[in-house]
Scaffold this motif. Structure first.
Motif, PDB file in Angstrom:
ATOM      1  N   VAL A  45       0.856  -1.180   0.000  1.00  0.00           N
ATOM      2  CA  VAL A  45       0.000   0.000   0.000  1.00  0.00           C
ATOM      3  C   VAL A  45       0.892   1.230   0.000  1.00  0.00           C
ATOM      4  CG1 VAL A  45      -1.913  -1.150   1.158  1.00  0.00           C
ATOM      5  CG2 VAL A  45      -0.165  -0.022   2.530  1.00  0.00           C
ATOM      6  N   ASP A  46       0.265   2.411  -0.093  1.00  0.00           N
ATOM      7  CA  ASP A  46       1.049   3.630  -0.240  1.00  0.00           C
ATOM      8  C   ASP A  46       1.570   4.183   1.076  1.00  0.00           C
ATOM      9  OD1 ASP A  46       0.880   3.721  -2.964  1.00  0.00           O
ATOM     10  OD2 ASP A  46      -0.976   4.884  -2.997  1.00  0.00           O
ATOM     11  N   GLU A  47       1.028   3.712   2.172  1.00  0.00           N
ATOM     12  CA  GLU A  47       1.472   4.210   3.467  1.00  0.00           C
ATOM     13  C   GLU A  47       2.190   3.085   4.206  1.00  0.00           C
ATOM     14  OE1 GLU A  47       1.051   7.374   3.859  1.00  0.00           O
ATOM     15  OE2 GLU A  47      -0.194   7.479   2.070  1.00  0.00           O
ATOM     16  N   GLY A  48       3.183   3.471   5.010  1.00  0.00           N
ATOM     17  CA  GLY A  48       3.885   2.461   5.779  1.00  0.00           C
ATOM     18  C   GLY A  48       5.373   2.573   5.580  1.00  0.00           C
ATOM     19  N   GLU A  49       6.083   1.513   5.896  1.00  0.00           N
ATOM     20  CA  GLU A  49       7.545   1.533   5.870  1.00  0.00           C
ATOM     21  C   GLU A  49       8.070   0.686   4.727  1.00  0.00           C
ATOM     22  OE1 GLU A  49      11.201   1.136   9.104  1.00  0.00           O
ATOM     23  OE2 GLU A  49       9.208   0.365   9.588  1.00  0.00           O
ATOM     24  N   ASP A  50       9.032   1.233   4.017  1.00  0.00           N
ATOM     25  CA  ASP A  50       9.687   0.512   2.938  1.00  0.00           C
ATOM     26  C   ASP A  50      10.266  -0.793   3.487  1.00  0.00           C
ATOM     27  OD1 ASP A  50      12.260  -0.200   1.438  1.00  0.00           O
ATOM     28  OD2 ASP A  50      11.342   1.244   0.073  1.00  0.00           O
ATOM     29  N   LYS A  51      10.062  -1.901   2.753  1.00  0.00           N
ATOM     30  CA  LYS A  51      10.493  -3.215   3.238  1.00  0.00           C
ATOM     31  C   LYS A  51      11.998  -3.282   3.484  1.00  0.00           C
ATOM     32  CE  LYS A  51       6.737  -5.981   1.251  1.00  0.00           C
ATOM     33  NZ  LYS A  51       6.376  -7.074   0.335  1.00  0.00           N
ATOM     34  N   ILE A  52      12.763  -2.651   2.590  1.00  0.00           N
ATOM     35  CA  ILE A  52      14.217  -2.684   2.739  1.00  0.00           C
ATOM     36  C   ILE A  52      14.649  -1.814   3.913  1.00  0.00           C
ATOM     37  CG2 ILE A  52      16.386  -2.042   1.615  1.00  0.00           C
ATOM     38  CD1 ILE A  52      14.900  -2.846  -1.059  1.00  0.00           C
ATOM     39  N   ALA A  53      14.044  -0.635   4.025  1.00  0.00           N
ATOM     40  CA  ALA A  53      14.370   0.254   5.139  1.00  0.00           C
ATOM     41  C   ALA A  53      14.001  -0.389   6.474  1.00  0.00           C
ATOM     42  CB  ALA A  53      13.646   1.582   4.979  1.00  0.00           C
ATOM     43  N   LYS A  54      12.875  -1.096   6.505  1.00  0.00           N
ATOM     44  CA  LYS A  54      12.461  -1.776   7.733  1.00  0.00           C
ATOM     45  C   LYS A  54      13.464  -2.853   8.128  1.00  0.00           C
ATOM     46  CE  LYS A  54       8.649  -4.408   9.788  1.00  0.00           C
ATOM     47  NZ  LYS A  54       7.297  -4.986   9.580  1.00  0.00           N
ATOM     48  N   LYS A  55      13.909  -3.644   7.151  1.00  0.00           N
ATOM     49  CA  LYS A  55      14.892  -4.696   7.427  1.00  0.00           C
ATOM     50  C   LYS A  55      16.207  -4.078   7.922  1.00  0.00           C
ATOM     51  CE  LYS A  55      16.007  -9.174   6.865  1.00  0.00           C
ATOM     52  NZ  LYS A  55      15.221 -10.323   7.327  1.00  0.00           N
ATOM     53  N   ALA A  56      16.606  -2.945   7.300  1.00  0.00           N
ATOM     54  CA  ALA A  56      17.837  -2.273   7.700  1.00  0.00           C
ATOM     55  C   ALA A  56      17.738  -1.771   9.134  1.00  0.00           C
ATOM     56  CB  ALA A  56      18.130  -1.120   6.742  1.00  0.00           C
ATOM     57  N   ARG A  57      16.568  -1.246   9.499  1.00  0.00           N
ATOM     58  CA  ARG A  57      16.375  -0.733  10.854  1.00  0.00           C
ATOM     59  C   ARG A  57      16.436  -1.874  11.870  1.00  0.00           C
ATOM     60  NH1 ARG A  57      11.943  -0.716  13.679  1.00  0.00           N
ATOM     61  NH2 ARG A  57      10.589  -1.009  11.869  1.00  0.00           N
ATOM     62  N   ILE A  58      15.771  -2.986  11.560  1.00  0.00           N
ATOM     63  CA  ILE A  58      15.746  -4.130  12.485  1.00  0.00           C
ATOM     64  C   ILE A  58      17.139  -4.715  12.681  1.00  0.00           C
ATOM     65  CG2 ILE A  58      14.910  -6.507  12.752  1.00  0.00           C
ATOM     66  CD1 ILE A  58      12.317  -5.573  11.343  1.00  0.00           C
ATOM     67  N   GLU A  59      17.898  -4.835  11.593  1.00  0.00           N
ATOM     68  CA  GLU A  59      19.215  -5.475  11.669  1.00  0.00           C
ATOM     69  C   GLU A  59      20.349  -4.471  11.871  1.00  0.00           C
ATOM     70  OE1 GLU A  59      20.014  -8.363   8.676  1.00  0.00           O
ATOM     71  OE2 GLU A  59      18.046  -9.307   8.844  1.00  0.00           O
ATOM     72  N   GLN A  60      19.978  -3.179  11.984  1.00  0.00           N
ATOM     73  CA  GLN A  60      20.957  -2.107  12.196  1.00  0.00           C
ATOM     74  C   GLN A  60      22.031  -2.112  11.111  1.00  0.00           C
ATOM     75  OE1 GLN A  60      22.043  -2.826  16.418  1.00  0.00           O
ATOM     76  NE2 GLN A  60      20.824  -1.014  16.921  1.00  0.00           N
ATOM     77  N   LEU A  61      21.558  -2.078   9.881  1.00  0.00           N
ATOM     78  CA  LEU A  61      22.428  -2.049   8.711  1.00  0.00           C
ATOM     79  C   LEU A  61      22.055  -0.855   7.832  1.00  0.00           C
ATOM     80  CD1 LEU A  61      22.175  -5.821   7.686  1.00  0.00           C
ATOM     81  CD2 LEU A  61      24.137  -4.750   8.792  1.00  0.00           C
ATOM     82  N   GLU A  62      22.949  -0.494   6.935  1.00  0.00           N
ATOM     83  CA  GLU A  62      22.590   0.441   5.876  1.00  0.00           C
ATOM     84  C   GLU A  62      21.643  -0.282   4.909  1.00  0.00           C
ATOM     85  OE1 GLU A  62      23.206   3.574   4.928  1.00  0.00           O
ATOM     86  OE2 GLU A  62      24.236   4.046   6.792  1.00  0.00           O
ATOM     87  N   PRO A  63      20.654   0.395   4.358  1.00  0.00           N
ATOM     88  CA  PRO A  63      19.744  -0.266   3.413  1.00  0.00           C
ATOM     89  C   PRO A  63      20.460  -0.964   2.266  1.00  0.00           C
ATOM     90  CG  PRO A  63      18.858   1.866   4.036  1.00  0.00           C
ATOM     91  CD  PRO A  63      20.228   1.786   4.653  1.00  0.00           C
ATOM     92  N   MET A  64      21.539  -0.350   1.766  1.00  0.00           N
ATOM     93  CA  MET A  64      22.241  -0.973   0.648  1.00  0.00           C
ATOM     94  C   MET A  64      23.033  -2.216   1.065  1.00  0.00           C
ATOM     95  SD  MET A  64      21.419   0.147  -2.220  1.00  0.00           S
ATOM     96  CE  MET A  64      19.923   1.122  -2.268  1.00  0.00           C
TER      97      MET A  64
END
Length: 493
Positions: A84-103
């Protein structure tokens, strides 16, 4: 004369709901785009099946001597949770959880994707563009859609005006939906007030202060809408009107529907002639789900480290299992099903090893030309791999009869028959022989020879109970003993 001119290929077009005779936009050339993975996790088995379906399609089109430009993208930004159009980008969410840069997340799972596809013997696409590499192109498309009166800016975000578009076009043409139904089923979401209408979808999203992945644009620092990415990448490399667009059945709406609308609104052209969708894969009769534990990754099939299967299975066996079903049908994955597929795969590959040693005769008892055309007819009928495999097993049966001197074949027919079997099994289906190390094979043969010696001694001692036990236990392991004048030999089934 190219091979494609001798065959009549039909493709099931999701847009019309019918099989249609394939006619490319440019004779002899094909443009094909397939939606690739969102690289925020390991590629799952359902994705693998979709990409495998289009790998076989790609292989067959190349075999027919078309020049194919196959584009399969990497989605490395902009895919919002729950689509959907609202919410958190899947890659950004994974980066936040694992404390990594998105790339870092993108790199890790892109590498995993490539390694898995290589293990399963996929041909690489002609071009593999990334969404982040085409931000400029996406911004330019948005500008054109706004200029054409179909897009509007709201609080730094840009949305596609579905109702405005629907005044002259049909939003829902691919999925068979209409705006009234969509309005009735639209959920209330945070930020919905930025839109003129609930069914409008994002072309560009203004990034919140905490959002990591962002780019400058005329409207805000933000990121593109997920649907827009594929429109930009497909049209850049294949043009505004191309031949085939593929993906999983789950992408038909809203993703592919939005792609059609964006392209029409930007260029005024229908983007694609043939829309193709691969069906879903279930596991033990149920939808695959990480939360319920009813899930298995491709790598876990190869390693055997899972709670679903009784043993590891090779990539080639798994590939053969998937190709036993038509790409548009639902396929259920289970231990029993892949065990059965393993037996069929081994029969097929064993027949290929027999072919070079067959004797020839002046006559042929099988109409090779008719059998060969049956193989083509199966693939020409919307890439019907299960029917093709059935014809290949007719070939296996014929090989076994030739090997037992119960049928005959001429030298020229044997050459044509051998080439056809090899082309369809190895080149088109993409099946390859399982490789075992010489050391492993040597150890296995030594162990079986030792057991044969023990069985021979038991028979000499008239201990027939032990002799039968050794034979039966080897059969249970797929090792068949054959007693003859020259002694006992074995074959692995």
């Amino acid at each position: 004369m190219p091979l494609y001119s001798k065959q009549s290929l039909k493709i099931y077009n999701s847009l019309t709901g019918e099989k249609e005779i394939f006619s490319p936009v440019h004779e002899g050339n094909i443009g094909m785009y397939v939606c690739g993975p969102t690289v925020y996790s390991n590629v799952h088995l359902g994705n693998l099946r979709t990409f495998m379906s289009f790998d076989v399609i790609f292989r067959y089109l190349l075999h027919l001597e078309y020049k194919v430009r196959y584009v399969r993208n990497i989605t490395d930004v902009g895919h919002i949770v729950d689509d959907v159009d609202e919410g958190e980008d899947k890659i950004a969410k994974k980066a936040r959880i694992e404390q990594l840069e998105p790339m870092e997340v993108v790199q890790r799972y892109t590498v995993d994707f490539h390694e898995i596809l290589k293990a399963f013997n996929f041909l690489p696409p002609s071009i593999e563009p990334t969404a982040t590499g085409h931000i400029i192109e996406q911004i330019e498309i948005i500008k054109k859609i706004i200029a054409n009166g179909i897009g509007y800016e709201s609080n730094g975000s840009v949305y596609f005006d579905v109702k405005k578009y629907n005044e002259t076009k049909h939003y829902g043409i691919l999925s068979g939906r209409n705006i009234e139904d969509m309005l009735a089923n639209t959920r209330d979401l945070d930020g919905q007030s930025d839109k003129k209408n609930p069914q409008d979808f994002a072309l560009w999203k203004k990034a919140e202060p905490q959002h990591i992945m962002r780019w400058p644009s005329p409207w805000s620092d933000g990121f593109p809408g997920w649907h827009l990415e594929c429109t930009a990448m497909s049209t850049k490399y294949l043009g505004n009107h191309f031949d085939i667009h593929g993906g999983g059945m789950d992408l038909k709406f809203p993703h592919h529907e939005c792609e059609i609308a964006q392209n029409e609104a930007c260029t005024g052209q229908t983007p694609v002639n043939y829309w193709m969708h691969a069906n879903m894969l279930t596991l033990n009769g149920k939808k695959m789900s990480k939360s319920t534990g009813n899930n298995i990754l491709p790598g876990e099939i190869l390693s055997g480290k899972n709670t679903i299967l009784s043993k590891p299975f090779s990539a080639a066996v798994t590939r053969f299992f998937m190709l036993q079903a038509h790409y548009r049908s639902i396929l259920d994955f289970s231990d029993d099903a892949i065990l059965a597929a393993e037996k069929g795969y081994k029969r097929l590959m064993e027949a290929l090893t027999i072919l070079p040693n067959l004797a020839t005769n002046s006559t042929t008892s099988l109409n090779i030309a008719a059998w060969k055309q049956n193989c083509y007819d199966a693939m020409n009928d919307d890439f019907n791999t299960p029917i093709l495999i059935a014809h290949l097993f007719e070939g296996v049966r014929f090989i076994n009869l030739l090997n037992e001197n119960k049928e005959t074949i001429s030298t020229n027919d044997l050459i044509d028959f051998t080439k056809t079997m090899q082309v369809f099994i190895l080149d088109i289906l993409g099946l390859n022989e399982e490789k075992s190390s010489d050391n492993t094979i040597s150890k296995l043969e030594g162990m079986i020879s030792m057991l044969i010696g023990m069985r021979n001694q038991a028979r000499a001692d008239k201990n027939f109970a032990l002799s039968d036990q050794i034979r039966d236990q080897l059969i249970a392991l797929g090792i068949q003993l054959k007693d003859g004048k020259e002694g006992t030999t074995f074959s692995i089934q």
